[in-house]
Design a protein around this motif. Structure first.
Motif, PDB file in Angstrom:
ATOM      1  N   ALA A 145      -4.647   7.723   6.391  1.00  0.00           N
ATOM      2  CA  ALA A 145      -5.912   7.305   5.782  1.00  0.00           C
ATOM      3  C   ALA A 145      -5.667   6.655   4.426  1.00  0.00           C
ATOM      4  O   ALA A 145      -4.767   7.048   3.684  1.00  0.00           O
ATOM      5  N   VAL A 146      -6.495   5.659   4.136  1.00  0.00           N
ATOM      6  CA  VAL A 146      -6.497   4.984   2.835  1.00  0.00           C
ATOM      7  C   VAL A 146      -7.953   4.857   2.397  1.00  0.00           C
ATOM      8  O   VAL A 146      -8.801   4.405   3.168  1.00  0.00           O
ATOM      9  N   ARG A 147      -8.239   5.265   1.179  1.00  0.00           N
ATOM     10  CA  ARG A 147      -9.590   5.102   0.645  1.00  0.00           C
ATOM     11  C   ARG A 147      -9.726   3.677   0.129  1.00  0.00           C
ATOM     12  O   ARG A 147      -8.873   3.192  -0.628  1.00  0.00           O
ATOM     13  N   VAL A 197       0.841  -1.201   0.000  1.00  0.00           N
ATOM     14  CA  VAL A 197       0.000   0.000   0.000  1.00  0.00           C
ATOM     15  C   VAL A 197       0.877   1.252   0.000  1.00  0.00           C
ATOM     16  O   VAL A 197       0.610   2.215  -0.724  1.00  0.00           O
ATOM     17  N   LEU A 198       1.923   1.223   0.800  1.00  0.00           N
ATOM     18  CA  LEU A 198       2.833   2.370   0.854  1.00  0.00           C
ATOM     19  C   LEU A 198       3.558   2.553  -0.473  1.00  0.00           C
ATOM     20  O   LEU A 198       3.710   3.677  -0.961  1.00  0.00           O
ATOM     21  N   GLU A 199       3.997   1.441  -1.059  1.00  0.00           N
ATOM     22  CA  GLU A 199       4.704   1.525  -2.344  1.00  0.00           C
ATOM     23  C   GLU A 199       3.796   2.064  -3.449  1.00  0.00           C
ATOM     24  O   GLU A 199       4.261   2.726  -4.385  1.00  0.00           O
ATOM     25  N   ALA A 200       2.495   1.779  -3.324  1.00  0.00           N
ATOM     26  CA  ALA A 200       1.536   2.270  -4.318  1.00  0.00           C
ATOM     27  C   ALA A 200       1.171   3.736  -4.099  1.00  0.00           C
ATOM     28  O   ALA A 200       0.452   4.325  -4.913  1.00  0.00           O
ATOM     29  N   GLY A 201       1.667   4.325  -3.014  1.00  0.00           N
ATOM     30  CA  GLY A 201       1.362   5.718  -2.712  1.00  0.00           C
ATOM     31  C   GLY A 201      -0.081   5.955  -2.335  1.00  0.00           C
ATOM     32  O   GLY A 201      -0.613   7.060  -2.522  1.00  0.00           O
TER      33      GLY A 201
END
Length: 263
Positions: free
Chosen positions: A179-181, A117-121
């Motif tokens: 936060a992540v949508r 998730v972090l790598e995907a920004g």
């Protein structure tokens, strides 16, 4: 078939399963009079990055994240599980939610699959509730109320019945919020052909269809109905065991007079 048995909310959602799971074997067996059962069962996941992934590991929720809808409201106890909660996310406005979590939660998730998730920004970091809400179009007073309820529930349970540790991840001095949508996804179905203990495929009257066996995703699984009964590994467990049973039974049928080999 997904629309027929699982409904439009699942059919219109994200699919993150194998592209080879097309259900053709069920159609073939139906032509021979095979019965099916638990066709409404499936494994969902309540938290994949909107619009189509990657997966946000459920460890984020276990470590303290909450999900709010696009109106800034929580809508249930997230700890019921990633599959069971998928229907709840699908039912929200726009079929989306925002996963909100503090720094302590993020720290606990580093070094896990959350790195994707972090790598995907896909994760945003904000200095306040107001900043987060501005970025995601949420009413700040509602999200603030949701976070305050979680803080007050430390050492007990919140209004949805979710238990919180005495040291709440949202407690203490307010710091950065992340936060992540997210959307919910379908990973695989759990219904299938009705079988006996030897994985012989059965007709509606209970009689076996000669020479026809089913295992894995083609046979009815263990998860009961809808997404509520799925536990991690159910599909793999059923595939391994039903495959062994079907293989032993088929070997006994096809080798007349010769004992089935030990598999």
């Amino acid at each position: 078939m997904v629309r027929e048995h699982l409904g439009s909310s699942v059919a219109n959602g994200v699919y993150l399963g194998s592209p080879l799971n097309t259900g053709e074997a069920l159609a073939w067996a139906a032509q021979l009079g095979a019965a099916t059962e638990r066709m409404g069962a499936f494994q969902g996941h309540a938290s994949v990055v909107a619009p189509s992934g990657p997966l946000v590991t459920w460890g984020v929720v276990v470590n303290g994240a909450i999900l709010v809808n696009t109106e800034g409201r929580r809508f249930g106890n997230e700890l019921v599980g990633y599959s069971a909660y998928s229907r709840s996310v699908m039912a929200q406005p726009g079929a989306e939610a925002v996963e909100v979590f503090p720094e302590a939660c993020l720290a606990a998730c580093r070094g896990t699959r959350f790195e994707e998730v972090l790598e995907a920004g896909a994760m945003g970091t904000f200095g306040s509730v107001e900043e987060l809400c501005s970025a995601h179009g949420l009413p700040p007073e509602r999200l603030a109320a949701a976070v305050d309820e979680v803080r007050r529930a430390a050492g007990g349970a919140d209004g949805f019945g979710r238990p919180w540790p005495r040291e709440s991840p949202f407690g203490g001095v307010p710091g950065a919020l992340h936060a992540v949508r997210v959307r919910a996804a379908l990973f695989h179905t759990q219904g299938g052909l009705r079988c006996d203990a030897s994985q012989r495929v059965l007709r509606a009257d209970g009689s076996p269809i000669g020479g026809l066996f089913a295992a894995g995703g083609t046979a009815a699984g263990l998860s009961g109905h809808d997404a509520l009964g799925y536990l991690s590994g159910n599909g793999l467990l059923h595939a391994v065991v039903s495959g062994r049973w079907a293989g032993r039974a088929a070997a006994g049928v096809w080798c007349d007079g010769v004992p089935a080999p030990s598999l």
